[in-house]
Design an enzyme around this catalytic site. Structure first.
Site, PDB file in Angstrom:
ATOM      1  CG  ASP A 138      -2.040  -0.929   1.223  1.00 45.51           C
ATOM      2  OD1 ASP A 138      -2.132  -1.721   0.266  1.00 45.51           O
ATOM      3  OD2 ASP A 138      -2.859  -0.890   2.165  1.00 45.51           O
ATOM      4  CG  HIS A 165       2.464   0.041   4.336  1.00 48.16           C
ATOM      5  ND1 HIS A 165       2.222  -0.898   5.317  1.00 48.16           N
ATOM      6  CD2 HIS A 165       1.316   0.747   4.177  1.00 48.16           C
ATOM      7  CE1 HIS A 165       0.972  -0.759   5.746  1.00 48.16           C
ATOM      8  NE2 HIS A 165       0.395   0.225   5.075  1.00 48.16           N
ATOM      9  CG  HIS A 181      -4.368   2.542  -0.430  1.00 47.86           C
ATOM     10  ND1 HIS A 181      -5.188   1.741   0.333  1.00 47.86           N
ATOM     11  CD2 HIS A 181      -3.491   3.109   0.454  1.00 47.86           C
ATOM     12  CE1 HIS A 181      -4.817   1.820   1.610  1.00 47.86           C
ATOM     13  NE2 HIS A 181      -3.797   2.642   1.708  1.00 47.86           N
TER      14      HIS A 181
HETATM   15 ZN   LIG Z   1      -2.503   2.996   3.373  1.00 45.21          ZN
END
Ligand SMILES: [Zn+2]
Length: 253
Positions: free
Chosen positions: A67, A213, A118
């Site tokens: 993400d 991430h 996202h």
């Molecule tokens: Zn996020």
């Protein structure tokens, strides 16, 4: 009891049944619009109530997802390491980051990774209006589709908070909402490669979707380094268990 309006494209009946079953099980007077987002953000409930949203796929695979990118500072390092490991992944990108760094998004596409959404801005959907959520998602969809030259299939809202307008807009855009089954808690100041692996293993299972991430734009500065250094161990864990690590597109949905 209010009924949740479920407009996501796949398995809506199963989702609704899970929610209603849960509400009966714990004696909630109402599971509806107001309680939906709060429930979706609780890890234990997400595991037991919403397998549909957890990205649980084929028992022979594990989905690797990132993400918050694309980020020119860190995303190229992930592309390089994943290439070295021979692994493709799904990147849930922010429209805002894609607008700012379109070349970083194109690098991901060129490297063969799957692009997912996202949102445009990293804002919690919980207290936002339906109009604001719709604008955010539509804008990110248009931006990312144009830069990546492909329409995304999957959507993951910031903080994993799903509301009724989130689902409605996802349905309109033909997006499937996917959260995660396990995470490395790699956004923290204290995250290390070993802590990332320890956290990942706590809910690791065949068919799970892993959340990590590739950018620290909403995390502790430099936290992506722990994530990056944990990738070989994750690849090894999957190999030892005969699991194919890859993108959601290959996850047997
Ligand atoms: Zn996020």
């Amino acid at each position: 009891m209010k009924r949740i309006i479920v407009n996501d494209p796949a398995k809506p009946a199963a989702l609704l049944n899970s929610v209603l079953k849960y509400s009966a099980g714990i004696g909630l007077a109402e599971v509806g619009y107001r309680s939906f987002p709060a429930l979706s953000s609780l890890p234990q409930l997400r595991r037991t109530v919403w397998p549909y949203f957890l990205g649980t796929g084929s028992s022979s695979s594990v989905a690797l997802t990132f993400d918050d990118g694309p980020d020119p500072k860190s995303t190229p390092l992930f592309i390089e390491e994943l290439d070295r490991l021979g692994v493709k992944a799904t990147f849930f990108v922010l429209g805002e980051m894609a607008e700012r760094y379109p070349y970083s998004l194109r690098e991901l596409v060129s490297a063969g990774h799957e692009i997912a959404l996202h949102g445009n801005w990293h804002r919690n959907h919980l207290f936002r209006s339906a109009r604001s959520i719709r604008y955010d998602m539509e804008r990110s969809y248009a931006t990312v589709s144009e830069i990546a030259a492909a329409a995304p299939i999957f959507f993951r809202p910031p903080y994993g908070v799903i509301t009724r307008p989130t689902l409605a807009t996802a349905s309109q855009l033909g997006l499937r909402s996917v959260l995660w089954g396990t995470w490395g808690r790699d956004w923290r100041k204290l995250a290390t490669p070993s802590s990332v692996m320890k956290d990942l293993k706590s809910n690791f299972a065949p068919g799970c979707t892993v959340l990590l991430h590739d950018s620290d734009c909403t995390s502790y500065p430099g936290s992506y380094r722990a994530t990056l250094a944990a990738l070989p161990d994750l690849a090894e864990l999957c190999a030892q268990n005969g699991l194919k690590l890859g993108p959601l597109a290959n996850h047997g949905f």
